[in-house]
Design an enzyme around this catalytic site. Structure first.
Site, PDB file in Angstrom:
ATOM      1  N   GLN A 101       3.860-102.106  39.159  1.00 56.16           N
ATOM      2  CA  GLN A 101       4.676-102.337  40.350  1.00 56.16           C
ATOM      3  C   GLN A 101       3.746-102.402  41.565  1.00 56.16           C
ATOM      4  OE1 GLN A 101       7.202 -99.243  42.177  1.00 56.16           O
ATOM      5  NE2 GLN A 101       8.940-100.614  41.863  1.00 56.16           N
ATOM      6  N   TYR A 171      10.615 -99.697  51.479  1.00 64.45           N
ATOM      7  CA  TYR A 171       9.185 -99.916  51.701  1.00 64.45           C
ATOM      8  C   TYR A 171       8.994-101.254  52.424  1.00 64.45           C
ATOM      9  CZ  TYR A 171       8.201 -95.756  48.922  1.00 64.45           C
ATOM     10  OH  TYR A 171       8.138 -94.455  48.472  1.00 64.45           O
ATOM     11  N   ARG A 219      12.083-105.846  42.445  1.00 64.75           N
ATOM     12  CA  ARG A 219      13.012-104.711  42.578  1.00 64.75           C
ATOM     13  C   ARG A 219      13.673-104.771  43.954  1.00 64.75           C
ATOM     14  NH1 ARG A 219      12.851 -98.244  40.988  1.00 64.75           N
ATOM     15  NH2 ARG A 219      14.786 -98.551  39.858  1.00 64.75           N
ATOM     16  N   ARG A 317      13.888 -90.717  34.776  1.00 67.62           N
ATOM     17  CA  ARG A 317      13.755 -89.313  34.393  1.00 67.62           C
ATOM     18  C   ARG A 317      14.088 -89.076  32.916  1.00 67.62           C
ATOM     19  NH1 ARG A 317      17.462 -87.310  38.963  1.00 67.62           N
ATOM     20  NH2 ARG A 317      18.251 -89.419  38.640  1.00 67.62           N
ATOM     21  N   CYS A 347      10.380 -83.290  38.616  1.00 66.06           N
ATOM     22  CA  CYS A 347       9.993 -84.655  38.999  1.00 66.06           C
ATOM     23  C   CYS A 347      10.070 -84.881  40.501  1.00 66.06           C
ATOM     24  CB  CYS A 347      10.838 -85.665  38.222  1.00 66.06           C
ATOM     25  SG  CYS A 347      12.625 -85.405  38.358  1.00 66.06           S
ATOM     26  N   GLN A 417      20.107 -66.531  30.305  1.00 62.66           N
ATOM     27  CA  GLN A 417      20.798 -66.802  31.579  1.00 62.66           C
ATOM     28  C   GLN A 417      21.003 -68.279  31.829  1.00 62.66           C
ATOM     29  OE1 GLN A 417      19.454 -64.830  35.236  1.00 62.66           O
ATOM     30  NE2 GLN A 417      17.839 -64.190  33.833  1.00 62.66           N
ATOM     31  N   LYS A 427      26.560 -78.630  36.574  1.00 59.67           N
ATOM     32  CA  LYS A 427      25.374 -78.165  35.856  1.00 59.67           C
ATOM     33  C   LYS A 427      25.604 -78.106  34.346  1.00 59.67           C
ATOM     34  CE  LYS A 427      22.371 -75.654  37.899  1.00 59.67           C
ATOM     35  NZ  LYS A 427      21.656 -74.542  38.554  1.00 59.67           N
TER      36      LYS A 427
HETATM   37  C1  LIG Z   1      23.990 -69.027  37.503  1.00 66.98           C
HETATM   38  C2  LIG Z   1      22.525 -69.300  37.295  1.00 66.98           C
HETATM   39  C3  LIG Z   1      22.018 -70.503  37.729  1.00 66.98           C
HETATM   40  C4  LIG Z   1      20.672 -70.783  37.550  1.00 66.98           C
HETATM   41  N1  LIG Z   1      20.230 -72.002  37.924  1.00 66.98           N
HETATM   42  C5  LIG Z   1      18.935 -72.304  37.779  1.00 66.98           C
HETATM   43  C6  LIG Z   1      18.450 -73.576  38.171  1.00 66.98           C
HETATM   44  O1  LIG Z   1      19.202 -74.412  38.669  1.00 66.98           O
HETATM   45  N2  LIG Z   1      17.143 -73.844  37.993  1.00 66.98           N
HETATM   46  C7  LIG Z   1      16.296 -72.927  37.466  1.00 66.98           C
HETATM   47  O2  LIG Z   1      15.113 -73.206  37.339  1.00 66.98           O
HETATM   48  N3  LIG Z   1      16.715 -71.717  37.084  1.00 66.98           N
HETATM   49  C8  LIG Z   1      18.017 -71.383  37.229  1.00 66.98           C
HETATM   50  N4  LIG Z   1      18.449 -70.154  36.836  1.00 66.98           N
HETATM   51  C9  LIG Z   1      17.463 -69.187  36.296  1.00 66.98           C
HETATM   52  C10 LIG Z   1      17.148 -69.462  34.818  1.00 66.98           C
HETATM   53  O3  LIG Z   1      18.341 -69.430  34.086  1.00 66.98           O
HETATM   54  C11 LIG Z   1      16.153 -68.430  34.325  1.00 66.98           C
HETATM   55  O4  LIG Z   1      14.937 -68.570  35.055  1.00 66.98           O
HETATM   56  C12 LIG Z   1      15.845 -68.640  32.840  1.00 66.98           C
HETATM   57  O5  LIG Z   1      16.999 -68.512  32.057  1.00 66.98           O
HETATM   58  C13 LIG Z   1      14.782 -67.631  32.354  1.00 66.98           C
HETATM   59  O6  LIG Z   1      14.607 -67.826  30.984  1.00 66.98           O
HETATM   60  P1  LIG Z   1      14.074 -66.654  30.027  1.00 66.98           P
HETATM   61  O7  LIG Z   1      14.186 -67.179  28.662  1.00 66.98           O
HETATM   62  O8  LIG Z   1      12.764 -66.190  30.532  1.00 66.98           O
HETATM   63  O9  LIG Z   1      15.067 -65.447  30.268  1.00 66.98           O
HETATM   64  P2  LIG Z   1      16.632 -65.319  30.023  1.00 66.98           P
HETATM   65  O10 LIG Z   1      17.302 -66.620  30.169  1.00 66.98           O
HETATM   66  O11 LIG Z   1      17.089 -64.201  30.893  1.00 66.98           O
HETATM   67  O12 LIG Z   1      16.747 -64.894  28.498  1.00 66.98           O
HETATM   68  C14 LIG Z   1      16.300 -63.633  28.057  1.00 66.98           C
HETATM   69  C15 LIG Z   1      17.090 -63.236  26.831  1.00 66.98           C
HETATM   70  O13 LIG Z   1      16.483 -62.113  26.240  1.00 66.98           O
HETATM   71  C16 LIG Z   1      17.496 -61.260  25.710  1.00 66.98           C
HETATM   72  N5  LIG Z   1      16.895 -59.944  25.510  1.00 66.98           N
HETATM   73  C17 LIG Z   1      16.466 -59.064  26.447  1.00 66.98           C
HETATM   74  N6  LIG Z   1      15.877 -58.006  25.871  1.00 66.98           N
HETATM   75  C18 LIG Z   1      15.911 -58.218  24.534  1.00 66.98           C
HETATM   76  C19 LIG Z   1      15.441 -57.502  23.393  1.00 66.98           C
HETATM   77  N7  LIG Z   1      14.756 -56.357  23.515  1.00 66.98           N
HETATM   78  N8  LIG Z   1      15.679 -58.017  22.176  1.00 66.98           N
HETATM   79  C20 LIG Z   1      16.351 -59.175  22.020  1.00 66.98           C
HETATM   80  N9  LIG Z   1      16.805 -59.894  23.065  1.00 66.98           N
HETATM   81  C21 LIG Z   1      16.569 -59.436  24.297  1.00 66.98           C
HETATM   82  C22 LIG Z   1      18.570 -61.364  26.759  1.00 66.98           C
HETATM   83  O14 LIG Z   1      19.828 -60.986  26.223  1.00 66.98           O
HETATM   84  C23 LIG Z   1      18.522 -62.835  27.122  1.00 66.98           C
HETATM   85  O15 LIG Z   1      19.393 -63.609  26.322  1.00 66.98           O
HETATM   86  C24 LIG Z   1      19.798 -69.834  36.966  1.00 66.98           C
HETATM   87  C25 LIG Z   1      20.318 -68.611  36.524  1.00 66.98           C
HETATM   88  C26 LIG Z   1      21.660 -68.333  36.675  1.00 66.98           C
HETATM   89  C27 LIG Z   1      22.188 -67.022  36.182  1.00 66.98           C
HETATM   90  C1  LIG Z   2       9.306 -88.711  40.515  1.00 65.99           C
HETATM   91  C2  LIG Z   2       9.878 -90.068  40.820  1.00 65.99           C
HETATM   92  C3  LIG Z   2       9.066 -91.055  41.367  1.00 65.99           C
HETATM   93  C4  LIG Z   2       9.579 -92.328  41.614  1.00 65.99           C
HETATM   94  N1  LIG Z   2       8.729 -93.321  42.036  1.00 65.99           N
HETATM   95  C5  LIG Z   2       9.173 -94.597  42.130  1.00 65.99           C
HETATM   96  C6  LIG Z   2       8.279 -95.675  42.370  1.00 65.99           C
HETATM   97  O1  LIG Z   2       7.054 -95.511  42.426  1.00 65.99           O
HETATM   98  N2  LIG Z   2       8.820 -96.914  42.482  1.00 65.99           N
HETATM   99  C7  LIG Z   2      10.155 -97.155  42.360  1.00 65.99           C
HETATM  100  O2  LIG Z   2      10.590 -98.299  42.471  1.00 65.99           O
HETATM  101  N3  LIG Z   2      10.999 -96.159  42.078  1.00 65.99           N
HETATM  102  C8  LIG Z   2      10.560 -94.901  41.956  1.00 65.99           C
HETATM  103  N4  LIG Z   2      11.423 -93.892  41.585  1.00 65.99           N
HETATM  104  C9  LIG Z   2      12.835 -94.220  41.322  1.00 65.99           C
HETATM  105  C10 LIG Z   2      13.043 -94.523  39.836  1.00 65.99           C
HETATM  106  O3  LIG Z   2      12.395 -95.709  39.457  1.00 65.99           O
HETATM  107  C11 LIG Z   2      14.528 -94.659  39.507  1.00 65.99           C
HETATM  108  O4  LIG Z   2      15.058 -95.745  40.202  1.00 65.99           O
HETATM  109  C12 LIG Z   2      15.320 -93.423  39.840  1.00 65.99           C
HETATM  110  O5  LIG Z   2      14.663 -92.258  39.398  1.00 65.99           O
HETATM  111  C13 LIG Z   2      16.710 -93.472  39.192  1.00 65.99           C
HETATM  112  O6  LIG Z   2      16.603 -93.593  37.825  1.00 65.99           O
HETATM  113  P1  LIG Z   2      16.762 -92.331  36.819  1.00 65.99           P
HETATM  114  O7  LIG Z   2      18.056 -91.688  37.189  1.00 65.99           O
HETATM  115  O8  LIG Z   2      16.769 -92.953  35.462  1.00 65.99           O
HETATM  116  O9  LIG Z   2      15.610 -91.434  37.050  1.00 65.99           O
HETATM  117  C14 LIG Z   2      10.936 -92.613  41.342  1.00 65.99           C
HETATM  118  C15 LIG Z   2      11.740 -91.618  40.799  1.00 65.99           C
HETATM  119  C16 LIG Z   2      11.229 -90.358  40.520  1.00 65.99           C
HETATM  120  C17 LIG Z   2      12.104 -89.327  39.881  1.00 65.99           C
END
Ligand SMILES: Cc1cc2nc3c(=O)[nH]c(=O)nc-3n(C[C@H](O)[C@H](O)[C@H](O)COP(=O)(O)OP(=O)(O)OC[C@H]3O[C@@H](n4cnc5c(N)ncnc54)[C@H](O)[C@@H]3O)c2cc1C
Ligand SMILES: Cc1cc2nc3c(=O)[nH]c(=O)nc-3n(C[C@H](O)[C@H](O)[C@H](O)COP(=O)(O)O)c2cc1C
Length: 641
Positions: A101, A171, A219, A317, A347, A417, A427
């Site tokens: 591109q 662009y 594009r 993606r 990403c 979690q 989600k």
């Molecule tokens: C509502 C919500 C939304 C979230 N949204 C995001 C998000 O958008 N993006 C993001 O990056 N993160 C998000 N998180 C955080 C993410 O879920 C955690 O970072 C991730 O789950 C951590 O993974 P883990 O495996 O390390 O731990 P966990 O997911 O906590 O898993 C640990 C597991 O170990 C088990 N366990 C504990 N002790 C023991 C033992 N001694 N023996 C056996 N089992 C045990 C527990 O029961 C649990 O099931 C969110 C969390 C919540 C609650």
């Molecule tokens: C990390 C990232 C970088 C991107 N860079 C470009 C790029 O260099 N040129 C472009 O035309 N689109 C770029 N895009 C847009 C993607 O080409 C695409 O149109 C967009 O992610 C939607 O498609 P998707 O839902 O399948 O990811 C980028 C997207 C992501 C996520």
């Protein structure tokens, strides 16, 4: 159901084996001088091996002043040809086809990146740049046309199968095409003919330098979705002009700098949301029309083609989450595909921070060499405590390497979690990934024991070679009087769905988890109030996600108190707070949900005398944070066992 997506397709002189196209994506894998790297080559090679009909690379700058990101590759110099030859050879050897591109970002950059004021069709500055935008002279516009042609020639000499001209996303080419940014009154401005002169002369220049047979794709944003920007009927006219001037295919996207919505959208936006723009354009041209936009599954891709809205699909993606998607779909191995969940974290968010692009669900992206799973030298007995995403990832990789793996989960379900993260609206696709982990553990022969806490006693009896502690984190409770009452619960308990939640709910703590928990209950008909100590809620959410969340919370009438400190929860369900240094009573609530952070579960972590040679602590158990770390930890640690 995949009868159309696997049909070959012609782009000019080039036949593609199928209609799965990798959408262009900046990676930050190249050097500041625009040279491609081994990381970049291996990343594309893996996709070629994965069966994509065509890969379109990220945007290559035709001029160093046309870089929107510091580490974009370039073709502004003959010195860039050799590195790209290595790239195209490796992709071709792996059975792939690859377009590069070409772009110039114009005003969409900053002085910090290019060392001087950005240029544009008109002196209209763009949000990321705090300084002015310098208007290009007519001669400079002509010079840039030559640069596009020269870069295309270099691309052809480097072995690319064709090029894509980046005329989308606000662009430089798009800036000249749009009345939103182009206010010129020379030959490159004015009405449609003037605004189209720049792209059409670029096409002419490329044809002159690369010949009639070299495939050229364009594009274009179907709509810019910006106030005063270009809309679909104008784009249809432009599409016809591009076709008439010898373009071989059109790749339809949306957006411009300053749009209400750009091309990379989170899970809040529908799958295939750009397809209707492509369908409109397809009505007026005969060349193939390609469309991107949250197309995450093979069956959806095929359905878009079957519905006649596009001839092929570009998946960005989705190709990060699973570079082997086409091959797996072809062999009917659908349940083995990891689907993008639209979280944006690995990403888009990292890209904007100029960090190497990753995928939360696929730690191997951008580390294809280092993260290759090889057979182990010696089969080890591996015990894993915790069936969250981190523990399950470690189990899968360790089992694939040939180890004897048993995973213990103390709950009666897997997912940790992250299972609860899938509960709030928008989600739900997270469950898809967890289901993949569960299935894959089974397929790889991991012994899974649920409802059993791994304790010191178990470890001593089992006598493993390796112990992996993926025990996650638990809720941190603030020292608030009244927190121990029966109607008070943690966000995790509330989301688990096993406790009664009344109609009038307060959520104490409006971070990511608290805000999403509040949103969940608001959408399901509860009256919800959020109480947050900081001046804003959902602080950790990426801006693009936060915008959707705040709007929806408002639509559902959620009451939000920021800068508000909770003092006490009384027995009647009232919450006594301090707002602007004044005591206020909020209530009366049926249920109070606490979401004030997490702390690592330290089980067995300090048991230095455990009879195990190798102990690893991974995921939230090591440091609470984000799932990208949790999954990466699991993969990385298991690679070295
Ligand atoms: C509502 C919500 C939304 C979230 N949204 C995001 C998000 O958008 N993006 C993001 O990056 N993160 C998000 N998180 C955080 C993410 O879920 C955690 O970072 C991730 O789950 C951590 O993974 P883990 O495996 O390390 O731990 P966990 O997911 O906590 O898993 C640990 C597991 O170990 C088990 N366990 C504990 N002790 C023991 C033992 N001694 N023996 C056996 N089992 C045990 C527990 O029961 C649990 O099931 C969110 C969390 C919540 C609650
Ligand atoms: C990390 C990232 C970088 C991107 N860079 C470009 C790029 O260099 N040129 C472009 O035309 N689109 C770029 N895009 C847009 C993607 O080409 C695409 O149109 C967009 O992610 C939607 O498609 P998707 O839902 O399948 O990811 C980028 C997207 C992501 C996520």
């Amino acid at each position: 159901m995949l009868e159309n997506i696997f049909q070959p397709m012609q782009i000019g002189s080039l036949e593609l084996k199928n209609r799965f196209i990798v959408s262009p994506m900046e990676t930050n894998y190249c050097t500041a001088e625009g040279e491609v790297t081994e990381t970049f080559i291996a990343y594309h090679e893996a996709k070629a091996k994965g069966g994509w009909g065509l890969i379109v690379t990220e945007d290559y700058a035709v001029d160093p002043l046309g870089k929107a990101f510091p580490y974009v590759p370039g073709l502004w110099s003959d010195e860039h040809i050799q590195g790209n030859k290595n790239l195209t050879e490796r992709v071709h050897k792996a059975g792939g086809r690859i377009f590069t591109q070409l772009y110039h970002c114009g005003r969409s950059t900053t002085k910090e990146i290019i060392g001087t004021d950005p240029v544009g069709p008109s002196p209209i500055a763009c949000a990321p740049n705090s300084g002015p935008t310098r208007e290009l002279t007519t001669e400079e516009v002509g010079g840039l046309i030559e640069k596009f042609g020269d870069s295309a020639r270099r691309a052809m000499n480097a072995g690319f199968d064709g090029i894509e001209i980046h005329g989308a996303h606000g662009y430089l080419i798009a800036q000249l095409m749009s009345p939103y940014t182009n206010k010129r009154i020379d030959k490159y401005g004015g009405g449609t003919i003037g605004r189209m002169r720049f792209p059409l002369e670029i096409i002419g220049n490329i044809r002159k330098k690369c010949g009639a047979a070299f495939p050229i794709q364009f594009r274009i944003s179907g709509e810019e979705l910006a106030i005063g920007g270009r809309e679909i009927e104008d784009t249809k006219v432009m599409a016809r002009m591009l076709e008439e001037h010898g373009i071989d295919s059109l790749n339809i996207s949306v957006g411009a700098s300053g749009s209400k919505r750009n091309s990379v959208v989170p899970s809040m936006v529908s799958h295939g949301w750009i397809a209707d723009y492509a369908a409109e354009i397809k009505k007026v041209v005969k060349i193939p029309v390609i469309v991107a936009g949250r197309i995450t599954e093979a069956m959806l891709a095929d359905t878009i083609i079957t519905s006649g809205k596009a001839d092929a699909v570009a998946m960005g993606r989705a190709s990060l989450a699973d570079p082997e998607l086409p091959n797996k779909a072809k062999s009917g191995n659908f349940e083995n595909i990891v689907h993008c969940i639209g979280c944006m974290l690995g990403c888009a968010v990292r890209n904007c921070q100029f960090l190497p692009v990753r995928c939360v669900l696929n730690p191997r992206i951008g580390r294809e060499k280092e993260y290759t799973i090889t057979s182990c030298d010696r089969k080890k007995k591996v015990l894993i405590a915790g069936g969250g995403p981190s523990g399950m990832e470690a189990a899968i990789v360790a089992a694939r390497r040939g180890h004897d793996v048993t995973l213990y989960e103390k709950r009666d379900r897997l997912g940790g979690q992250y299972y609860l993260a899938a509960v709030p609206p928008w989600k739900g696709e997270i469950s898809d990934f967890l289901a993949w982990q569960v299935r894959t553990m089974e397929a790889e022969g991991v012994k899974v024991v649920t409802g059993t806490e791994l304790t010191r006693g178990y470890v001593e009896t089992e006598n493993p070679d390796v112990l992996i502690l993926a025990t996650g984190s638990i809720s941190k409770l603030p020292p608030v009087p009244g927190i121990d009452q029966s109607f008070v619960m943690t966000a995790n308990e509330a989301l688990e769905g096993k406790k009664d939640v009344g109609r009038n709910i307060a959520v104490i703590g409006g971070g990511l988890v608290g805000s999403e928990t509040a949103h969940h209950f608001a959408v399901h008909g509860k009256k919800v109030t959020i109480i947050e100590l900081l001046p804003e809620i959902a602080k950790e959410e990426p801006d693009v996600i936060k915008g959707f969340l705040l709007k929806s919370l408002e639509e559902y009438g959620t009451e939000i108190y920021t800068d508000t400190a909770v003092q006490k929860i009384d027995a009647q369900g009232n919450i006594h707070v301090k707002k602007d240094d004044r005591p206020v009573m909020l209530g009366k609530f049926d249920t109070v949900i606490i979401s004030t952070g997490m702390q690592s579960v330290k089980t067995m972590q300090d048991a230095a005398d455990l009879p195990v040679d190798e102990i690893h602590v991974i995921g939230d158990a090591d440091e609470t944070g984000q799932v990208i770390k949790a999954i990466d930890d699991g993969y990385r640690v298991a690679l070295k066992l």
